[in-house]
Design a protein around this motif. Structure first.
Motif, PDB file in Angstrom:
ATOM      1  N   UNK A 445       4.873  13.353  -5.607  1.00  0.00           N
ATOM      2  CA  UNK A 445       5.221  14.160  -4.434  1.00  0.00           C
ATOM      3  C   UNK A 445       6.543  13.685  -3.825  1.00  0.00           C
ATOM      4  N   UNK A 446       7.294  14.635  -3.312  1.00  0.00           N
ATOM      5  CA  UNK A 446       8.479  14.316  -2.505  1.00  0.00           C
ATOM      6  C   UNK A 446       8.308  14.825  -1.077  1.00  0.00           C
ATOM      7  N   UNK A 447       7.144  15.398  -0.793  1.00  0.00           N
ATOM      8  CA  UNK A 447       6.916  16.049   0.504  1.00  0.00           C
ATOM      9  C   UNK A 447       6.245  15.105   1.490  1.00  0.00           C
ATOM     10  N   UNK A 448       6.746  13.901   1.579  1.00  0.00           N
ATOM     11  CA  UNK A 448       6.207  12.977   2.576  1.00  0.00           C
ATOM     12  C   UNK A 448       7.375  12.374   3.347  1.00  0.00           C
ATOM     13  N   UNK A 449       7.062  11.757   4.451  1.00  0.00           N
ATOM     14  CA  UNK A 449       8.064  11.199   5.347  1.00  0.00           C
ATOM     15  C   UNK A 449       8.401   9.777   4.881  1.00  0.00           C
ATOM     16  N   UNK A 450       9.543   9.652   4.215  1.00  0.00           N
ATOM     17  CA  UNK A 450       9.928   8.347   3.676  1.00  0.00           C
ATOM     18  C   UNK A 450      10.075   7.318   4.796  1.00  0.00           C
ATOM     19  N   UNK A 451      10.662   7.730   5.899  1.00  0.00           N
ATOM     20  CA  UNK A 451      10.864   6.797   7.010  1.00  0.00           C
ATOM     21  C   UNK A 451       9.528   6.287   7.549  1.00  0.00           C
ATOM     22  N   UNK A 452       8.526   7.182   7.582  1.00  0.00           N
ATOM     23  CA  UNK A 452       7.209   6.771   8.072  1.00  0.00           C
ATOM     24  C   UNK A 452       6.562   5.778   7.117  1.00  0.00           C
ATOM     25  N   UNK A 453       6.714   6.023   5.829  1.00  0.00           N
ATOM     26  CA  UNK A 453       6.167   5.090   4.837  1.00  0.00           C
ATOM     27  C   UNK A 453       6.855   3.738   4.970  1.00  0.00           C
ATOM     28  N   UNK A 454       8.146   3.782   5.135  1.00  0.00           N
ATOM     29  CA  UNK A 454       8.917   2.546   5.266  1.00  0.00           C
ATOM     30  C   UNK A 454       8.463   1.757   6.500  1.00  0.00           C
ATOM     31  N   UNK A 520      -2.150   6.155   0.134  1.00  0.00           N
ATOM     32  CA  UNK A 520      -3.256   7.076   0.388  1.00  0.00           C
ATOM     33  C   UNK A 520      -3.083   7.792   1.732  1.00  0.00           C
ATOM     34  N   UNK A 521      -2.603   7.073   2.726  1.00  0.00           N
ATOM     35  CA  UNK A 521      -2.469   7.644   4.073  1.00  0.00           C
ATOM     36  C   UNK A 521      -1.310   8.635   4.190  1.00  0.00           C
ATOM     37  N   UNK A 522      -0.280   8.434   3.404  1.00  0.00           N
ATOM     38  CA  UNK A 522       0.954   9.199   3.610  1.00  0.00           C
ATOM     39  C   UNK A 522       1.215  10.280   2.573  1.00  0.00           C
ATOM     40  N   UNK A 523       0.477  10.267   1.468  1.00  0.00           N
ATOM     41  CA  UNK A 523       0.719  11.232   0.404  1.00  0.00           C
ATOM     42  C   UNK A 523       1.778  10.793  -0.583  1.00  0.00           C
ATOM     43  N   UNK A 524       2.328   9.608  -0.384  1.00  0.00           N
ATOM     44  CA  UNK A 524       3.276   9.050  -1.343  1.00  0.00           C
ATOM     45  C   UNK A 524       2.506   8.474  -2.524  1.00  0.00           C
ATOM     46  N   UNK A 525       3.157   8.381  -3.657  1.00  0.00           N
ATOM     47  CA  UNK A 525       2.525   7.725  -4.803  1.00  0.00           C
ATOM     48  C   UNK A 525       2.588   6.218  -4.607  1.00  0.00           C
ATOM     49  N   UNK A 526       1.688   5.512  -5.261  1.00  0.00           N
ATOM     50  CA  UNK A 526       1.740   4.049  -5.227  1.00  0.00           C
ATOM     51  C   UNK A 526       3.051   3.574  -5.851  1.00  0.00           C
ATOM     52  N   UNK A 527       3.492   4.273  -6.912  1.00  0.00           N
ATOM     53  CA  UNK A 527       4.738   3.899  -7.575  1.00  0.00           C
ATOM     54  C   UNK A 527       5.905   3.949  -6.601  1.00  0.00           C
ATOM     55  N   UNK A 528       5.979   5.018  -5.808  1.00  0.00           N
ATOM     56  CA  UNK A 528       7.053   5.118  -4.815  1.00  0.00           C
ATOM     57  C   UNK A 528       6.936   4.020  -3.769  1.00  0.00           C
ATOM     58  N   UNK A 529       5.720   3.767  -3.322  1.00  0.00           N
ATOM     59  CA  UNK A 529       5.534   2.776  -2.261  1.00  0.00           C
ATOM     60  C   UNK A 529       5.911   1.379  -2.756  1.00  0.00           C
ATOM     61  N   UNK A 530       5.597   1.066  -3.997  1.00  0.00           N
ATOM     62  CA  UNK A 530       5.965  -0.242  -4.552  1.00  0.00           C
ATOM     63  C   UNK A 530       7.482  -0.398  -4.564  1.00  0.00           C
ATOM     64  N   UNK A 531       8.188   0.627  -5.045  1.00  0.00           N
ATOM     65  CA  UNK A 531       9.648   0.558  -5.105  1.00  0.00           C
ATOM     66  C   UNK A 531      10.239   0.527  -3.703  1.00  0.00           C
ATOM     67  N   UNK A 532       9.721   1.367  -2.813  1.00  0.00           N
ATOM     68  CA  UNK A 532      10.236   1.395  -1.444  1.00  0.00           C
ATOM     69  C   UNK A 532      10.007   0.050  -0.756  1.00  0.00           C
ATOM     70  N   UNK A 533       8.878  -0.571  -1.036  1.00  0.00           N
ATOM     71  CA  UNK A 533       8.614  -1.895  -0.465  1.00  0.00           C
ATOM     72  C   UNK A 533       9.625  -2.913  -0.988  1.00  0.00           C
ATOM     73  N   UNK A 534       9.951  -2.822  -2.264  1.00  0.00           N
ATOM     74  CA  UNK A 534      10.978  -3.707  -2.795  1.00  0.00           C
ATOM     75  C   UNK A 534      12.308  -3.508  -2.096  1.00  0.00           C
ATOM     76  N   UNK A 535      12.638  -2.245  -1.817  1.00  0.00           N
ATOM     77  CA  UNK A 535      13.873  -1.952  -1.082  1.00  0.00           C
ATOM     78  C   UNK A 535      13.833  -2.532   0.328  1.00  0.00           C
TER      79      UNK A 535
END
Length: 730
Positions: A445-454, A520-535
């Motif tokens: 998915x790309x339809x989630x709030x990246x800033x909120x996940x961050x 799970x809470x934001x609709x982001x994939x775990x893969x995206x969250x792992x990479x975003x966390x690294x960033x």
């Protein structure tokens, strides 16, 4: 598969200097043990003749696919006087070319295979096993010339074999375009240490009686072969023994027993082997031929000008009654007769039927009327003698439709295994089915709030180094060789990766337990969250170093499931060493610098990328297990150029202290300041890498270091994002 070996008299494949040679002595000749950093720069822009804005993946989409296929069908039966076709059909030759282009693939490092068009270059163009395939490429030249940039040699050579099968009666599984050509020989592939074609197999095995002891990364029993010796192990016929070596070599090329049996049978259902003459009389291979030969090799001074005059392997004969038809003839011949050893006119050991009726014999390639004796190699006899292969063949014989489907799928796998995920497939004949060996990944998915996940990531109690190392470990599995691995799919949370020693399972579990709920809470994939966390971690350590940076991030990664993951095939992606995190299993400690270079090359990094990433990862404190080797800074956790400053400081000296460890001591006091491994010292000892290290040690390049680290980090995180304009690193 058809012809498999050539007798070249054991000629050394290496060009040697002479009194009349213009070849100068190279740096590698003087210092053969020096780390060859050039593998990080092969196939660069300077070697590519295409315009800088040329994009093959876009160009091929405009290809007239049907017209190309029609031209290939016409080629199959358009016999040329300069290389007449067997029975007027080039199918067997084209299939062998496709097979041998693709058949060099090995799972261990993903190198080899047909996805680069490397069959055009040394050493492959001159391997004994590839004898006379130069003729197949020349037969294709008018078609390549006609369609030009819209079709790569890599795609064309593999499509030719697929069309050949269709022309001879097989319903193929499909075909994908998208393979981009290289323009110079590969220097990163270790084909073996031998300096002689077809050197004895003992050179490759710890124990020749144990096929599993074939050397690491190798998948052929001799230098210059694709798989096994068709005359038997070391040329000694013994089908049961040969079967054991077949099983290992095919497994290392990603094939199971059923696929192996299907490929052997389907490969030898058509075409013939060529050994009707003196193989020792043949001229040099293409790379060693005279300039007037214009790249033609294996010139036969005794040629009759007819197909029977072709000499390639030394083995002579066809396997089936009708070698231009894809049918069940291979099984009828192999299992319908008893076989005895004989020799070909060229002296090769082969098998012939004890009794055979004329009606079952193939027709002579020249006159079309005379019957000739069929042949089986030791590899063919292995299908009959080995109980596992025999059972599979009997299953095929009982169900022709099943055999045809199994072979078609195995052929598709053979010719596509090194293309990576289906995101790299182009064209109208791409099968819709997702196959597990393609490492399928659902769209993210790309339809989630990246800033909120961050923000949620920043609110966890994870440290920057925990987030950085987890993202790195997830992404570092990427191999540009076969486009497998990487962060997309988040397979680091699945078997087998979640248990790999190099991934520090305890730390990995702690990080995943914090990040998975965010996904799970934001609709982001775990893969995206792992990479975003690294960033997030990189931005934090950069800020600690005095740099405000925004690490680029593009959402859209998906999450694979365990059912989508062939755990056994992913085992080969486990890092045995990772110089970026100063990790090496004990048995690899002495070659840590070489394995470091190998991993950097597989990850698609340049020498500059490799250097800046290493320095940054060290000062961040991202070493495996928190070890302090190479952490040349007093401010661990801050992104700084301290690593390079201390590495190049002439106030320091280096001292070996055993077990491939070294101490950095103050030159005046002798006080130990830091420790290091070979993976660190190579950046000071290798002249090329030191030149890069000195750039980042300069006082005026502190900001450049931070900027370059972020760029290289982003490259690693996006290596497998084939959805970004169809290219990695976009």
């Amino acid at each position: 598969m058809n012809d498999m070996t050539v007798n070249t008299g054991g000629k050394c494949p290496v060009m040697h200097g002479s009194a009349t040679s213009s070849r100068s002595t190279s740096t590698k000749d003087w210092w053969p043990e020096a780390l060859n950093v050039e593998i990080l720069h092969q196939h660069g822009a300077r070697s590519n003749p295409m315009d800088p804005d040329f994009d093959y993946k876009e160009a091929v989409k405009a290809l007239d696919f049907d017209a190309l296929k029609a031209d290939l069908h016409a080629l199959m039966t358009d016999s040329q006087p300069w290389w007449p076709a067997d029975w007027g059909h080039y199918g067997g030759l084209m299939i062998r070319m496709s097979w041998h282009a693709a058949g060099t693939y090995r799972t261990s490092d993903g190198r080899g295979g047909g996805s680069t068009g490397n069959l055009r270059f040394a050493p492959l163009n001159s391997w004994p096993d590839n004898g006379n395939l130069d003729k197949a490429r020349r037969l294709l030249w008018p078609i390549k010339k006609k369609y030009g940039n819209a079709i790569s040699w890599a795609d064309l050579m593999l499509l030719a074999g697929t069309v050949a099968y269709e022309n001879m009666g097989l319903e193929t599984y499909g075909f994908a375009f998208g393979r981009e050509d290289i323009w110079a020989p590969e220097i990163d592939v270790n084909w073996g240490e031998e300096k002689e074609w077809l050197a004895p197999s003992e050179n490759r095995y710890a124990n020749l009686e144990d096929a599993d002891t074939l050397g690491p990364n190798l998948a052929a029993v001799h230098m210059g072969l694709i798989y096994v010796n068709p005359e038997g192990v070391n040329g000694n016929p013994d089908p049961a023994r040969t079967a054991k070596h077949i099983r290992v070599t095919f497994a290392r090329m990603a094939m199971n027993d059923e696929e192996t049996a299907a490929l052997t049978a389907g490969g030898h259902t058509v075409g013939k082997a060529h050994g009707n003459g003196d193989a020792g009389a043949l001229g040099r291979e293409p790379e060693g031929g005279n300039i007037e030969d214009q790249g033609f090799g294996w010139m036969n001074p005794n040629s009759t000008g007819k197909p029977s005059g072709h000499i390639t392997s030394g083995v002579e004969g066809a396997w089936t009654t009708e070698p231009t038809k894809f049918d069940m003839g291979y099984f009828d011949m192999l299992f319908g007769h008893e076989w005895e050893l004989t020799t070909s006119p060229a002296g090769a050991k082969q098998w012939k039927p004890v009794n055979i009726e004329d009606i079952d014999m193939p027709i002579d390639t020249d006159d079309g009327t005379t019957k000739t004796m069929p042949v089986m190699t030791d590899a063919d006899m292995a299908m009959k003698v080995d109980p596992i292969y025999r059972e599979i063949c009997e299953k095929f014989m009982a169900d022709e439709a099943y055999f045809r489907d199994t072979f078609a799928r195995a052929w598709f796998k053979l010719t596509h295994r090194d293309m990576g995920p289906k995101a790299n497939y182009i064209g109208p004949w791409v099968p819709e089915e997702d196959l597990i060996w393609q490492d399928p990944i659902p769209a993210g998915s790309t339809a989630y709030d990246v800033a909120a996940v961050k923000a949620k990531i920043e609110a966890t109690d994870l440290t920057p180094v925990e987030m950085i190392t987890t993202a790195w470990d997830s992404a570092r599995t990427y191999r540009g060789s076969d486009k497998r691995g990487g962060a997309n799919g988040a397979r680091i949370r699945l078997a087998p990766q979640r248990s790999w020693e190099s991934n520090e399972p305890a730390r990995l579990g702690r990080v995943l337990s914090a990040l998975e709920p965010i996904a799970s809470e934001t609709g982001a994939s775990v893969a995206d969250v792992i990479v975003l966390a690294g960033n997030v971690g990189v931005e934090a350590v950069a800020k600690a170093g005095g740099f405000n940076v925004d690490v680029p991030f593009t959402p859209g990664r998906g999450d694979a499931t365990q059912e989508m993951t062939d755990a056994e095939s992913f085992d080969v992606l486990e890092p045995q060493a990772d110089g970026f995190r100063n990790f090496a299993k004990d048995q690899y400690a002495g070659v840590a610098d070489e394995m470091f270079l190998d991993r950097a090359q597989l990850m698609g990094l340049t020498a500059a990328d490799m250097t800046v990433l290493l320095g940054g990862m060290r000062v961040i404190g991202a070493n495996y297990g928190g070890n302090a080797h190479g952490v040349f800074t007093d401010n661990v956790g801050s992104l700084s150029s301290d690593y390079f400053v201390n590495l190049t400081d002439m106030g320091n000296t280096w001292h070996p202290v055993g077990n491939d460890l070294y101490e950095l001591r103050d030159r005046e006091t002798g006080k130990v300041k830091f420790t290091a491994t070979r993976a660190d010292l190579v950046f000071g000892s290798n002249s090329i890498l030191r030149a890069y290290a000195e750039v980042y040690a300069q006082d005026d390049n502190k900001e450049k270091f931070a900027k370059d680290f972020v760029a290289a980090w982003t490259k690693v995180m996006n290596n497998d994002r084939f959805d970004l304009n169809g290219e990695p690193n976009a």
